[in-house]
Design an enzyme around this catalytic site. Structure first.
Site, PDB file in Angstrom:
ATOM      1  N   ASP A  57      44.136  48.025  33.998  1.00 52.22           N
ATOM      2  CA  ASP A  57      44.680  47.352  35.183  1.00 52.22           C
ATOM      3  C   ASP A  57      45.161  48.346  36.241  1.00 52.22           C
ATOM      4  O   ASP A  57      44.975  48.152  37.438  1.00 52.22           O
ATOM      5  CB  ASP A  57      45.857  46.443  34.788  1.00 52.22           C
ATOM      6  CG  ASP A  57      45.376  45.117  34.194  1.00 52.22           C
ATOM      7  OD1 ASP A  57      44.172  45.011  33.866  1.00 52.22           O
ATOM      8  OD2 ASP A  57      46.215  44.204  34.046  1.00 52.22           O
TER       9      ASP A  57
ATOM     10  N   HIS B 163      29.264  42.775  37.513  1.00 51.48           N
ATOM     11  CA  HIS B 163      29.899  44.070  37.228  1.00 51.48           C
ATOM     12  C   HIS B 163      29.298  45.146  38.135  1.00 51.48           C
ATOM     13  O   HIS B 163      28.116  45.114  38.460  1.00 51.48           O
ATOM     14  CB  HIS B 163      29.696  44.461  35.758  1.00 51.48           C
ATOM     15  CG  HIS B 163      30.494  43.606  34.827  1.00 51.48           C
ATOM     16  ND1 HIS B 163      29.993  43.100  33.650  1.00 51.48           N
ATOM     17  CD2 HIS B 163      31.777  43.165  34.912  1.00 51.48           C
ATOM     18  CE1 HIS B 163      30.933  42.388  33.047  1.00 51.48           C
ATOM     19  NE2 HIS B 163      32.025  42.403  33.791  1.00 51.48           N
TER      20      HIS B 163
ATOM     21  N   THR C  23      28.477  48.824  47.551  1.00 48.94           N
ATOM     22  CA  THR C  23      28.975  49.465  46.336  1.00 48.94           C
ATOM     23  C   THR C  23      27.945  50.498  45.872  1.00 48.94           C
ATOM     24  O   THR C  23      26.774  50.175  45.757  1.00 48.94           O
ATOM     25  CB  THR C  23      29.188  48.429  45.212  1.00 48.94           C
ATOM     26  OG1 THR C  23      27.999  47.653  45.060  1.00 48.94           O
ATOM     27  CG2 THR C  23      30.346  47.513  45.527  1.00 48.94           C
TER      28      THR C  23
ATOM     29  N   HIS D 231      34.071  37.070  38.886  1.00 48.92           N
ATOM     30  CA  HIS D 231      32.855  36.494  38.273  1.00 48.92           C
ATOM     31  C   HIS D 231      32.716  35.017  38.657  1.00 48.92           C
ATOM     32  O   HIS D 231      31.625  34.535  38.933  1.00 48.92           O
ATOM     33  CB  HIS D 231      32.928  36.563  36.745  1.00 48.92           C
ATOM     34  CG  HIS D 231      32.721  37.936  36.170  1.00 48.92           C
ATOM     35  ND1 HIS D 231      31.656  38.737  36.509  1.00 48.92           N
ATOM     36  CD2 HIS D 231      33.435  38.632  35.235  1.00 48.92           C
ATOM     37  CE1 HIS D 231      31.720  39.875  35.802  1.00 48.92           C
ATOM     38  NE2 HIS D 231      32.798  39.842  35.046  1.00 48.92           N
TER      39      HIS D 231
ATOM     40  N   GLU E 177      38.013  38.368  36.425  1.00 51.18           N
ATOM     41  CA  GLU E 177      37.281  37.180  35.973  1.00 51.18           C
ATOM     42  C   GLU E 177      37.089  36.166  37.101  1.00 51.18           C
ATOM     43  O   GLU E 177      36.055  35.511  37.176  1.00 51.18           O
ATOM     44  CB  GLU E 177      38.002  36.521  34.782  1.00 51.18           C
ATOM     45  CG  GLU E 177      38.104  37.391  33.532  1.00 51.18           C
ATOM     46  CD  GLU E 177      36.747  37.837  32.975  1.00 51.18           C
ATOM     47  OE1 GLU E 177      35.722  37.171  33.244  1.00 51.18           O
ATOM     48  OE2 GLU E 177      36.713  38.871  32.270  1.00 51.18           O
TER      49      GLU E 177
ATOM     50  N   THR F 138      43.011  41.352  34.839  1.00 47.78           N
ATOM     51  CA  THR F 138      41.970  40.637  34.087  1.00 47.78           C
ATOM     52  C   THR F 138      41.599  39.362  34.840  1.00 47.78           C
ATOM     53  O   THR F 138      40.413  39.042  34.996  1.00 47.78           O
ATOM     54  CB  THR F 138      42.465  40.303  32.667  1.00 47.78           C
ATOM     55  OG1 THR F 138      42.737  41.543  31.996  1.00 47.78           O
ATOM     56  CG2 THR F 138      41.415  39.536  31.886  1.00 47.78           C
TER      57      THR F 138
ATOM     58  N   GLY G 288      39.017  38.118  28.385  1.00 45.88           N
ATOM     59  CA  GLY G 288      38.726  36.958  29.205  1.00 45.88           C
ATOM     60  C   GLY G 288      37.247  36.775  29.428  1.00 45.88           C
ATOM     61  O   GLY G 288      36.439  37.642  29.094  1.00 45.88           O
TER      62      GLY G 288
ATOM     63  N   ASP H  23      24.191  45.321  41.493  1.00 43.09           N
ATOM     64  CA  ASP H  23      25.210  44.264  41.512  1.00 43.09           C
ATOM     65  C   ASP H  23      25.026  43.322  42.697  1.00 43.09           C
ATOM     66  O   ASP H  23      25.909  42.523  42.998  1.00 43.09           O
ATOM     67  CB  ASP H  23      26.618  44.863  41.493  1.00 43.09           C
ATOM     68  CG  ASP H  23      26.939  45.641  42.765  1.00 43.09           C
ATOM     69  OD1 ASP H  23      26.022  45.830  43.600  1.00 43.09           O
ATOM     70  OD2 ASP H  23      28.095  46.063  42.922  1.00 43.09           O
TER      71      ASP H  23
HETATM   72 ZN   LIG Z   1      33.519  41.131  33.666  1.00 38.47          ZN
END
Ligand SMILES: [Zn+2]
Length: 418
Positions: A293, A242, A257, A236, A233, A229, A193, A252
């Site tokens: 996943d 990421h 994080t 994003h 996505e 997935t 993706g 990031d």
């Molecule tokens: Zn990505």
């Protein structure tokens, strides 16, 4: 020996693609930004806006932490464009619904596998406050299922965006100010993706997912058959980067994080240290890493806040809050309890306010509790201890607008800052 080296190199390069997560959002981003200074400026402006919103949100007056209240929900109407060449690519409604369920669970922190988050990182996991619903009204105001099916002669698609145009074998995007566009098709090679970049053109806004990595049933194939997935996505699509910052020990742009050297593949466990991120190491169970996943379990509070800045007034996705497609489905999108007089906060004097206010409560039992002030998109902008039946609070640092005061996660008391 000289002749062997290129062969070994090829093997090393070729092997990962077979079984490892392959998100092409970064490639797409670099391709789009290359030689396009206007787009680069637009992306940078959004980044500046995000930083400004997050700075505002980090104003803590005399609060000492305390549990975050559940954020208000933002409902995102979704249109799924199924672009199929073979009959098997024409996935079922049930498979589409299974993907929506995963998005709602993951963005609402109701996913069952939060239990698999190691105890030392459990407190990072956040309810991001997003709900996803299939659109019930199309761009022309007509009733729709939110699922579009279209046959194509193209046997596969790449990140060149053909799938987003009816004239190129795909299907045109619906208005991004009203819908999240998800295209499901056969992506070539190992690509699972990619997402458009925040700040990009309207015609290509949305997320493309391979039909074998969409939802949890039908054509979904392990290890990408748990719907993550799309979770990744859509992250994003809401401006998440990421978790390793797309560089060795990169940034990031999220505060909570841990720094991480590189992508994580497969389904690891235990502490994996890198970049000096003592003592619990990489947050490889984050949705924005590259694990299978089954290895992904959380977004952090910092990622939630970064995503939600897009929905603040002036934000890139603010228009979605008033999408008629969402209103038709779920009613007006407002902060929960926004117009309700709280049983706890009984009055704010003055209201509207410019600087100092007195927040009045009826019950002395809440003295010592954390009083939290949220903006209209559910970002916490301030936290103050309740010191008495009337607590002075200085609102000077807040920009003008509507806010909601909550104590202990109770209903919001509406406050207007001039
Ligand atoms: Zn990505």
């Amino acid at each position: 020996m000289k002749n062997f080296l290129p062969f070994v190199g090829l093997l090393l390069i070729a092997l990962p693609g077979w079984t490892q997560r392959d998100c092409r959002s970064l490639d797409y981003r670099q391709q789009q930004l290359s030689g396009n200074p206007t787009l680069a400026a637009s992306v940078e402006a959004i980044e500046q806006f995000t930083r400004l919103q997050l700075r505002k949100a980090s104003v803590i007056v005399n609060g000492q932490g305390g549990k975050e209240s559940a954020p208000s929900r933002i409902t995102i109407p979704v249109v799924v464009h199924i672009i199929y060449n073979s009959p098997s690519q024409n996935i079922s409604d049930e498979q589409v619904l299974s993907q929506l369920q995963v998005l709602n669970a993951d963005y609402g922190k109701t996913n069952a596998d939060t239990a698999a988050i190691p105890g030392y990182y459990a407190s990072l996991a956040a309810d991001c406050g997003f709900s996803f619903v299939l659109a019930t009204v199309d761009t022309g105001g007509h009733t729709t299922t939110g699922i579009i099916r279209k046959h194509t002669n193209a046997t596969s698609f790449t990140i060149d965006d053909d799938v987003k145009f009816g004239s190129r074998g795909g299907d045109d995007a619906w208005d991004r100010d009203r819908y999240l566009n998800l295209w499901v098709c056969n992506l070539s090679g190992s690509v699972l993706g990619y997402s458009s970049l925040v700040g990009g053109p309207r015609e290509t806004d949305g997320v493309v997912i391979k039909y074998t990595a969409f939802g949890t049933k039908g054509t979904a194939q392990p290890p990408y058959n748990l719907g993550r997935t799309a979770t990744h996505e859509v992250g994003h699509w809401m401006n998440l980067i990421h978790i390793w910052g797309d560089a060795s020990c990169g940034d990031d742009e999220v505060g909570d994080t841990p720094q991480q050297q590189e992508a994580t593949y497969g389904n690891p466990n235990g502490v994996v240290l890198s970049c000096g991120n003592m003592q619990y190491g990489n947050l490889y169970m984050d949705y924005m890493d590259f694990t299978d996943d089954i290895g992904m379990h959380l977004f952090t509070g910092g990622q939630r806040d970064r995503m939600r800045t897009l929905f603040a007034p002036g934000g890139f996705r603010h228009a979605l809050l008033s999408s008629p497609a969402a209103a038709a489905v779920t009613g007006p999108v407002v902060v929960s309890g926004g117009n309700t007089i709280s049983m706890t906060v009984t009055e704010v004097r003055p209201n509207p306010a410019i600087g100092m206010v007195s927040v009045v409560v009826q019950d002395r039992a809440v003295v010592g509790s954390l009083m939290e002030i949220y903006n209209q998109v559910g970002l916490r902008v301030m936290a103050v201890r309740v010191t008495d039946l009337s607590t002075p609070v200085n609102l000077s640092a807040l920009s003008g607008g509507v806010y909601f005061i909550r104590i202990g996660g109770g209903p919001g008391f509406k406050l207007v800052k001039m």
